[in-house]
Design an enzyme around this catalytic site. Structure first.
Site, PDB file in Angstrom:
ATOM      1  N   TYR A 178       0.815  -1.225   0.057  1.00  0.00           N
ATOM      2  CA  TYR A 178       0.082  -0.039   0.071  1.00  0.00           C
ATOM      3  C   TYR A 178       0.682   1.194   0.082  1.00  0.00           C
ATOM      4  O   TYR A 178       0.717   1.979  -0.841  1.00  0.00           O
ATOM      5  CB  TYR A 178      -1.072  -0.108   1.138  1.00  0.00           C
ATOM      6  N   GLY A 181       3.261   0.911  -2.637  1.00  0.00           N
ATOM      7  CA  GLY A 181       2.389   1.269  -4.039  1.00  0.00           C
ATOM      8  C   GLY A 181       1.970   2.728  -4.367  1.00  0.00           C
ATOM      9  O   GLY A 181       2.028   3.224  -5.448  1.00  0.00           O
ATOM     10  N   ASN A 207      -5.838  10.070   7.754  1.00  0.00           N
ATOM     11  CA  ASN A 207      -7.075   9.201   8.103  1.00  0.00           C
ATOM     12  C   ASN A 207      -8.576  10.066   8.021  1.00  0.00           C
ATOM     13  O   ASN A 207      -8.618  10.994   8.594  1.00  0.00           O
ATOM     14  CB  ASN A 207      -7.013   8.849   9.480  1.00  0.00           C
ATOM     15  N   SER A 222     -14.208   3.149  12.533  1.00  0.00           N
ATOM     16  CA  SER A 222     -15.482   2.248  12.076  1.00  0.00           C
ATOM     17  C   SER A 222     -15.406   1.096  13.439  1.00  0.00           C
ATOM     18  O   SER A 222     -16.486   0.823  13.796  1.00  0.00           O
ATOM     19  CB  SER A 222     -15.496   1.690  10.939  1.00  0.00           C
ATOM     20  N   THR A 241      -0.738   4.575  22.488  1.00  0.00           N
ATOM     21  CA  THR A 241      -0.248   5.811  22.671  1.00  0.00           C
ATOM     22  C   THR A 241       0.291   6.172  21.069  1.00  0.00           C
ATOM     23  O   THR A 241       0.445   7.585  21.136  1.00  0.00           O
ATOM     24  CB  THR A 241       1.146   5.837  23.496  1.00  0.00           C
ATOM     25  N   GLN A 242       0.161   5.592  20.213  1.00  0.00           N
ATOM     26  CA  GLN A 242       0.158   5.799  18.793  1.00  0.00           C
ATOM     27  C   GLN A 242      -0.759   6.989  18.617  1.00  0.00           C
ATOM     28  O   GLN A 242      -1.995   6.735  18.958  1.00  0.00           O
ATOM     29  CB  GLN A 242       0.228   4.693  17.852  1.00  0.00           C
ATOM     30  N   THR A 243      -0.696   7.917  17.421  1.00  0.00           N
ATOM     31  CA  THR A 243      -1.571   8.821  17.260  1.00  0.00           C
ATOM     32  C   THR A 243      -2.001   8.853  15.916  1.00  0.00           C
ATOM     33  O   THR A 243      -1.331   8.501  15.035  1.00  0.00           O
ATOM     34  CB  THR A 243      -0.848  10.296  17.536  1.00  0.00           C
ATOM     35  N   ARG A 308       1.115  10.248  13.501  1.00  0.00           N
ATOM     36  CA  ARG A 308       0.621  11.028  12.309  1.00  0.00           C
ATOM     37  C   ARG A 308      -0.141  12.260  12.365  1.00  0.00           C
ATOM     38  O   ARG A 308      -1.111  12.214  13.226  1.00  0.00           O
ATOM     39  CB  ARG A 308       0.092   9.956  11.387  1.00  0.00           C
TER      40      ARG A 308
HETATM   41  N1  LIG Z   1     -10.120   6.695   4.197  1.00  0.00           N
HETATM   42  C1  LIG Z   1      -9.041   7.018   4.612  1.00  0.00           C
HETATM   43  O1  LIG Z   1      -8.689   7.292   5.662  1.00  0.00           O
HETATM   44  C2  LIG Z   1      -7.909   7.247   3.243  1.00  0.00           C
HETATM   45  C3  LIG Z   1      -6.739   7.696   3.718  1.00  0.00           C
HETATM   46  C4  LIG Z   1      -5.710   8.043   2.698  1.00  0.00           C
HETATM   47  C5  LIG Z   1      -5.875   7.792   1.531  1.00  0.00           C
HETATM   48  N2  LIG Z   1      -7.243   7.162   1.205  1.00  0.00           N
HETATM   49  C6  LIG Z   1      -7.470   6.794  -0.016  1.00  0.00           C
HETATM   50  O2  LIG Z   1      -8.423   7.281  -0.891  1.00  0.00           O
HETATM   51  C7  LIG Z   1      -9.012   6.369  -1.587  1.00  0.00           C
HETATM   52  C8  LIG Z   1     -10.636   5.764  -1.408  1.00  0.00           C
HETATM   53  O3  LIG Z   1     -10.413   5.306   0.035  1.00  0.00           O
HETATM   54  P1  LIG Z   1     -11.655   4.725   0.867  1.00  0.00           P
HETATM   55  O4  LIG Z   1     -11.474   5.057   2.559  1.00  0.00           O
HETATM   56  O5  LIG Z   1     -13.029   5.193   0.524  1.00  0.00           O
HETATM   57  O6  LIG Z   1     -11.597   3.161   0.784  1.00  0.00           O
HETATM   58  P2  LIG Z   1     -12.580   2.132   0.337  1.00  0.00           P
HETATM   59  O7  LIG Z   1     -12.137   0.739   0.537  1.00  0.00           O
HETATM   60  O8  LIG Z   1     -14.130   2.402   0.898  1.00  0.00           O
HETATM   61  O9  LIG Z   1     -12.655   2.529  -1.435  1.00  0.00           O
HETATM   62  C9  LIG Z   1     -11.967   2.076  -2.494  1.00  0.00           C
HETATM   63  C10 LIG Z   1     -12.614   1.697  -3.601  1.00  0.00           C
HETATM   64  O10 LIG Z   1     -11.961   1.200  -4.573  1.00  0.00           O
HETATM   65  C11 LIG Z   1     -12.454   0.172  -5.165  1.00  0.00           C
HETATM   66  N3  LIG Z   1     -11.320  -0.714  -5.658  1.00  0.00           N
HETATM   67  C12 LIG Z   1     -10.351  -1.346  -4.966  1.00  0.00           C
HETATM   68  N4  LIG Z   1      -9.564  -1.981  -5.954  1.00  0.00           N
HETATM   69  C13 LIG Z   1      -9.884  -1.715  -7.285  1.00  0.00           C
HETATM   70  C14 LIG Z   1      -9.772  -2.196  -8.479  1.00  0.00           C
HETATM   71  N5  LIG Z   1      -8.630  -2.947  -8.548  1.00  0.00           N
HETATM   72  N6  LIG Z   1     -10.510  -1.584  -9.603  1.00  0.00           N
HETATM   73  C15 LIG Z   1     -11.559  -0.909  -9.152  1.00  0.00           C
HETATM   74  N7  LIG Z   1     -11.779  -0.591  -8.196  1.00  0.00           N
HETATM   75  C16 LIG Z   1     -11.228  -0.984  -7.005  1.00  0.00           C
HETATM   76  C17 LIG Z   1     -13.198  -0.686  -4.111  1.00  0.00           C
HETATM   77  O11 LIG Z   1     -14.182  -1.507  -4.533  1.00  0.00           O
HETATM   78  C18 LIG Z   1     -13.704   0.467  -3.186  1.00  0.00           C
HETATM   79  O12 LIG Z   1     -15.028   0.943  -3.774  1.00  0.00           O
HETATM   80  C19 LIG Z   1      -8.086   4.998  -1.752  1.00  0.00           C
HETATM   81  O13 LIG Z   1      -7.463   5.313  -2.800  1.00  0.00           O
HETATM   82  C20 LIG Z   1      -7.433   5.356  -0.411  1.00  0.00           C
HETATM   83  O14 LIG Z   1      -5.993   4.614  -0.783  1.00  0.00           O
HETATM   84  C21 LIG Z   1      -8.257   6.866   1.964  1.00  0.00           C
HETATM   85  O1  LIG Z   2      -9.506  -1.877  16.142  1.00  0.00           O
HETATM   86  C1  LIG Z   2      -8.469  -1.022  16.131  1.00  0.00           C
HETATM   87  C2  LIG Z   2      -7.859  -0.656  14.709  1.00  0.00           C
HETATM   88  C3  LIG Z   2      -7.014  -0.067  14.788  1.00  0.00           C
HETATM   89  N1  LIG Z   2      -6.222   0.341  15.857  1.00  0.00           N
HETATM   90  C4  LIG Z   2      -5.087   1.103  15.808  1.00  0.00           C
HETATM   91  O2  LIG Z   2      -5.547   2.418  15.083  1.00  0.00           O
HETATM   92  C5  LIG Z   2      -4.394   3.120  14.325  1.00  0.00           C
HETATM   93  C6  LIG Z   2      -5.097   3.364  13.223  1.00  0.00           C
HETATM   94  O3  LIG Z   2      -5.490   2.394  12.229  1.00  0.00           O
HETATM   95  P1  LIG Z   2      -6.102   2.274  11.085  1.00  0.00           P
HETATM   96  O4  LIG Z   2      -6.309   0.887  10.601  1.00  0.00           O
HETATM   97  O5  LIG Z   2      -7.595   2.694  11.227  1.00  0.00           O
HETATM   98  O6  LIG Z   2      -5.462   3.042  10.061  1.00  0.00           O
HETATM   99  P2  LIG Z   2      -3.852   3.409   9.505  1.00  0.00           P
HETATM  100  O7  LIG Z   2      -3.733   4.777   9.889  1.00  0.00           O
HETATM  101  O8  LIG Z   2      -3.139   2.264  10.089  1.00  0.00           O
HETATM  102  O9  LIG Z   2      -3.917   3.293   8.124  1.00  0.00           O
HETATM  103  C7  LIG Z   2      -4.907   4.151   7.212  1.00  0.00           C
HETATM  104  O10 LIG Z   2      -4.078   5.022   6.958  1.00  0.00           O
HETATM  105  C8  LIG Z   2      -4.437   6.159   5.936  1.00  0.00           C
HETATM  106  C9  LIG Z   2      -5.019   5.286   4.792  1.00  0.00           C
HETATM  107  O11 LIG Z   2      -4.279   5.471   3.680  1.00  0.00           O
HETATM  108  C10 LIG Z   2      -5.737   4.152   5.019  1.00  0.00           C
HETATM  109  O12 LIG Z   2      -7.021   4.449   5.294  1.00  0.00           O
HETATM  110  C11 LIG Z   2      -5.277   3.505   6.033  1.00  0.00           C
HETATM  111  O13 LIG Z   2      -3.959   2.528   5.697  1.00  0.00           O
HETATM  112  C12 LIG Z   2      -3.383   2.126  14.559  1.00  0.00           C
HETATM  113  O14 LIG Z   2      -2.417   2.441  15.302  1.00  0.00           O
HETATM  114  C13 LIG Z   2      -3.923   0.837  14.652  1.00  0.00           C
HETATM  115  O15 LIG Z   2      -3.041  -0.136  15.458  1.00  0.00           O
HETATM  116  C14 LIG Z   2      -7.103   0.293  17.207  1.00  0.00           C
HETATM  117  O16 LIG Z   2      -6.030   0.405  18.086  1.00  0.00           O
HETATM  118  N2  LIG Z   2      -7.883  -0.695  17.251  1.00  0.00           N
END
Ligand SMILES: NC(=O)c1ccc[n+]([C@@H]2O[C@H](COP(=O)([O-])OP(=O)(O)OC[C@H]3O[C@@H](n4cnc5c(N)ncnc54)[C@H](O)[C@@H]3O)[C@@H](O)[C@H]2O)c1
Ligand SMILES: O=c1ccn([C@@H]2O[C@H](COP(=O)(O)OP(=O)(O)O[C@H]3OC[C@@H](O)[C@H](O)[C@H]3O)[C@@H](O)[C@H]2O)c(=O)[nH]1
Length: 350
Positions: A178, A181, A207, A222, A241-243, A308
């Site tokens: 990720y 990527g 986030n 969630s 304590t992670q943020t 973060r």
């Molecule tokens: N929500 C966050 O906190 C957060 C943070 C940083 C970056 N982002 C980025 O924002 C975008 C949306 O995130 P989100 O939280 O809505 O996640 P999400 O998982 O709800 O949405 C991602 C969508 O992409 C679709 N998808 C996945 N792989 C695919 C593929 N190969 N071809 C076509 N569709 C595909 C999924 O079906 C889904 O509808 C992502 O690119 C994610 O990396 C989200």
């Molecule tokens: O039930 C849980 C789930 C997660 N966590 C903690 O909560 C923090 C946040 O975790 P999340 O899984 O929500 O998300 P992360 O911050 O690790 O990654 C996210 O970062 C930004 C985006 O690109 C993505 O949506 C996702 O990768 C982590 O420190 C994790 O250890 C909990 O304490 N309890």
């Protein structure tokens, strides 16, 4: 008009090129102000909120391409059948031929449990998927916005993170599919911009939370809300304590649209600078949603970033954007949605 470009503080190009000339077909079939917009990943959490906002403009046509891996047609149900809306079940690792003016490229699983589920597919989505969407942008002259992530900063050694920070990322870890990527996706965006003059926009999203997140999405907000609504213990992963800094989805969508329609390529941090430990988040959820639940400590996963927080100076200056919804208000908005979907009404005072 010739393209005019200057360099930004982070070496990025600030392009003042006018929007690309739309296809001639557009003029014959549609009225001129119509903008055709592709949203990849538009059936997901952020994507579907973005679609709602874009559809509010009656001169926009919106096409969603999504393979429904983590997204759902339920998120788009109010638009299915609408004359300005089209859903295509499509995997972005395959080329897509559509005629559009703007591409919001969101397709990629975002929750760690989902992006780690099939890491090879995640990296293909980020690399081949972004190449395909850039190829499309090149063919039709569309402007393309990539939703990159704060995860490009890895486990950051600078705090808060500015766009100038290059990050501290493990290239061979379980999160690399990720974060590395997305780093390659950003590189591809800039190479297409420099080599082919494609108009690019890069958002580094921190986030984001809000209604419509999958109940079993696995991300922390969630998880905690679903647990509190169900009356289960809140699972804080060690050390607690992670943020993280949490941005409400409506704010995020406003930022993405401003970035797309502005003239700065980015990368630009979009996020809410309010920073919380996971223990503080759990305490807030407990207090606001269900004071009876316990908070328990559970095992964490490798390479979890310890801190973060976005520096959003650039977003404020360049886009005039900053988030408006504070965490405690956003959590309550999300609670209502989760209660409805889990069929657990709020207890009323006797
Ligand atoms: N929500 C966050 O906190 C957060 C943070 C940083 C970056 N982002 C980025 O924002 C975008 C949306 O995130 P989100 O939280 O809505 O996640 P999400 O998982 O709800 O949405 C991602 C969508 O992409 C679709 N998808 C996945 N792989 C695919 C593929 N190969 N071809 C076509 N569709 C595909 C999924 O079906 C889904 O509808 C992502 O690119 C994610 O990396 C989200
Ligand atoms: O039930 C849980 C789930 C997660 N966590 C903690 O909560 C923090 C946040 O975790 P999340 O899984 O929500 O998300 P992360 O911050 O690790 O990654 C996210 O970062 C930004 C985006 O690109 C993505 O949506 C996702 O990768 C982590 O420190 C994790 O250890 C909990 O304490 N309890």
């Amino acid at each position: 008009m010739a393209q005019k470009e200057t360099n930004g503080t982070n070496g990025e190009h600030i392009s003042t090129r006018p929007p690309p000339t739309p296809s001639p077909l557009r003029f014959s079939k549609f009225f001129q102000a119509n903008l055709r917009i592709l949203v990849t990943g538009g059936a997901g959490f952020i994507g579907s909120h973005l679609v709602d906002k874009l559809m509010e403009n009656e001169k926009h046509e919106v096409i969603v391409a999504d393979n429904l891996f983590t997204g759902s047609k339920d998120n788009l149900k109010k638009w299915i059948g609408h004359p300005r809306f089209e859903f295509i079940r499509h995997d972005v690792t395959q080329p897509l031929l559509v005629e559009v003016d703007q591409i919001y490229h969101l397709a990629c699983p975002a929750s760690p449990i989902f992006y780690k589920h099939n890491p090879v597919k995640t990296i293909k989505t980020n690399v081949i998927g972004t190449l395909n969407m850039l190829g499309l942008a090149k063919r039709v002259g569309a402007r393309i916005l990539l939703t990159s992530t704060s995860e490009v900063y890895g486990d950051p050694l600078e705090h808060p993170q500015t766009e100038a920070y290059w990050g501290n990322v493990n290239p061979i870890g379980v999160r690399s599919c990720y974060d590395e990527g997305k780093r390659v996706a950003e590189t591809l965006m800039f190479d297409y911009h420099r080599q082919h003059g494609i108009e690019i926009r890069i958002a580094r999203i921190f986030n984001t939370y809000g209604p419509r997140m999958n109940i079993d999405d696995g991300r922390v907000v969630s998880n905690f809300i679903a647990q509190a609504v169900r009356g289960e213990a809140l699972t804080v992963q060690k050390p607690g304590t992670q943020t993280r800094s949490f941005c409400y989805v409506a704010d995020m969508v406003d930022g993405l649209i401003k970035l797309m329609n502005g003239n700065n390529t980015g990368p630009i941090n979009l996020g809410n600078p309010g920073e919380f430990t996971m223990l503080e988040l759990a305490e807030n959820v407990k207090e606001l949603i269900n004071p009876d639940v316990k908070v328990i400590m559970t095992e964490n996963t490798p390479d979890d970033p310890r801190q973060r927080k976005p520096d959003i100076t650039k977003a404020k200056e360049v886009l005039g954007w900053e988030p408006k919804v504070v965490l405690r208000d956003g959590l309550v908005l999300m609670e209502d949605d989760f209660r409805e979907r889990l069929s657990v009404p709020k207890k009323t005072a006797a």
